[in-house]
Design an enzyme around this catalytic site. Sequence first.
Site, PDB file in Angstrom:
ATOM      1  N   GLU A  37       0.824  -1.217   0.000  1.00  0.00           N
ATOM      2  CA  GLU A  37       0.000   0.000   0.000  1.00  0.00           C
ATOM      3  C   GLU A  37       0.859   1.268   0.000  1.00  0.00           C
ATOM      4  O   GLU A  37       1.873   1.352   0.689  1.00  0.00           O
ATOM      5  CB  GLU A  37      -0.909   0.019   1.228  1.00  0.00           C
ATOM      6  CG  GLU A  37      -1.927   1.142   1.173  1.00  0.00           C
ATOM      7  CD  GLU A  37      -2.950   1.030   2.289  1.00  0.00           C
ATOM      8  OE1 GLU A  37      -4.147   0.947   1.971  1.00  0.00           O
ATOM      9  OE2 GLU A  37      -2.561   1.027   3.467  1.00  0.00           O
ATOM     10  N   HIS A  76      -3.934   3.796  -1.354  1.00  0.00           N
ATOM     11  CA  HIS A  76      -4.841   3.857  -0.209  1.00  0.00           C
ATOM     12  C   HIS A  76      -6.202   4.422  -0.599  1.00  0.00           C
ATOM     13  O   HIS A  76      -7.230   3.796  -0.351  1.00  0.00           O
ATOM     14  CB  HIS A  76      -4.243   4.639   0.968  1.00  0.00           C
ATOM     15  CG  HIS A  76      -5.189   4.706   2.114  1.00  0.00           C
ATOM     16  ND1 HIS A  76      -5.961   5.818   2.354  1.00  0.00           N
ATOM     17  CD2 HIS A  76      -5.543   3.795   3.036  1.00  0.00           C
ATOM     18  CE1 HIS A  76      -6.732   5.569   3.409  1.00  0.00           C
ATOM     19  NE2 HIS A  76      -6.490   4.346   3.836  1.00  0.00           N
ATOM     20  N   GLU A  86     -15.581   5.321  -0.494  1.00  0.00           N
ATOM     21  CA  GLU A  86     -16.065   4.444   0.572  1.00  0.00           C
ATOM     22  C   GLU A  86     -17.124   5.147   1.425  1.00  0.00           C
ATOM     23  O   GLU A  86     -18.108   4.531   1.825  1.00  0.00           O
ATOM     24  CB  GLU A  86     -14.867   4.026   1.447  1.00  0.00           C
ATOM     25  CG  GLU A  86     -15.211   3.176   2.656  1.00  0.00           C
ATOM     26  CD  GLU A  86     -13.969   2.714   3.411  1.00  0.00           C
ATOM     27  OE1 GLU A  86     -12.853   3.194   3.098  1.00  0.00           O
ATOM     28  OE2 GLU A  86     -14.122   1.868   4.312  1.00  0.00           O
TER      29      GLU A  86
HETATM   30  C1  BEZ Z   1      -2.266  11.072   4.523  1.00  0.00           C
HETATM   31  O1  BEZ Z   1      -1.234  10.474   4.842  1.00  0.00           O
HETATM   32  O2  BEZ Z   1      -2.236  12.064   3.809  1.00  0.00           O
HETATM   33  C2  BEZ Z   1      -3.585  10.542   4.989  1.00  0.00           C
HETATM   34  C3  BEZ Z   1      -3.636   9.402   5.767  1.00  0.00           C
HETATM   35  C4  BEZ Z   1      -4.862   8.905   6.191  1.00  0.00           C
HETATM   36  C5  BEZ Z   1      -6.029   9.544   5.821  1.00  0.00           C
HETATM   37  C6  BEZ Z   1      -5.957  10.685   5.057  1.00  0.00           C
HETATM   38  C7  BEZ Z   1      -4.741  11.172   4.636  1.00  0.00           C
END
Ligand code: BEZ
Length: 403
Positions: free
Chosen positions: A142, A180, A210
């Site tokens: 991921e 992700h 989601e």
């Molecule tokens: C980020 O690393 O930018 C992130 C991580 C989890 C949820 C939203 C953003």
Amino acid sequence: MNIIAPSYIYVDNNIVQNQAIAFDTTIKDIAPLKQLLLKFPTAKVIQLQTNSLVMPGLINAHVHLEFSANKDTLKYGHFLPWLYSVIKNRDALINSCDDVCVTKAIDTMLQSGTTSFGAVSSYGLDMQAIQNAHQNIVLFHEIIGSKAQMVDALFNDFKQRLDASRLLNKPNLYPAIAIHSPYSVHPVLLKKVIDIAKREKLPLSAHFLESKAEVDWLKQGSGDFQSFFNNLLQQNHPVTSISEFLSYFESIPTLMTHAVHATKQELIQLSNAGHTIIHCPISNRLLGNGALNINELHRHNVKWICATDGLSSNYTLNLFEEMKIALFMHHDADLLPLARKLLNSVTILAADALGLNSGEIKIGKNADMLVLDLPNPPSDQFALHLILHQYNISKVFINGQLV
Ligand code: BEZ
Ligand code: FE2
């Protein structure tokens, strides 16, 4: 060579009788036992009891093993409170899930008939247990990170995990890539990893639309994600739009997980690009994300399959249980056709989406097979009862090996 002689074989949603299966690592022939014995006189014969049935091993296309320590730690009901609880408890959960914990999750999948799965690995902490697993595994490394200044560091970490998995000595392990989500991955990072997937023909997956919060953030820069991004990541607008995000995936059919909040237009785009939605009904319910409208998917010819997601948003990794919940969640769908569709979605359709040569009892396919002990001969509504009763699984074969 082995020959297995059950009372019934589940093929293409039909029950076939008086046929045996000759196999080594793959299925070599399906014919009456007498005929197979003439063709393969030295084969080892496995004669099964009355009312035994052979069906394909199940394929769980989406699971997060590193979060298998969660039982009641994470907060269910709404997406953002859940996400905050993941961030708060992430280190504790990850650290308390060692190889034994990941192996236990993998074994429970095996016991409930899952012979292949797609594991989304965030940190690479599941690799040892994955290497030791019997199942065929598509290992989705991921990538996550929406901050531009973090792109290089995150890419290097991702690349190291991907390359490490290529060195593992497990022939039925297939390295792959997971994005992700549209809101959490910077487009520069997105492009870099999708280029690898395209160049190396690696399976690709992404969480997609989601929650309603995700849609509000991506479309208007508002909603429950606004304060999350403002406060935790000092961002006041999304890093990408839905259409920009989808444009990167145009020439690479992808496993799009959830898509509960996709509009008709977005569903048409998914269908045109040949993407497959991974439907995780229990996770969607527990995180307050609603129910996927499968009638709309059928209307727009969108491919979909069913999977469990991880124990961070589920109480089980048992696909029979997941299918049962789906059967009840989609109460307006015709019952028996839905049962059949669900079974296809965790066998032949999941194999197709993951690029695996399995999911069917058919000559040339990998010998991934379950032996079920039925209490009675199967009825004409067998698909339904297979999901309702979760019959005893007395043998599991993976690539022809009894495990
Ligand atoms: C980020 O690393 O930018 C992130 C991580 C989890 C949820 C939203 C953003
Ligand atoms: Fe997931």
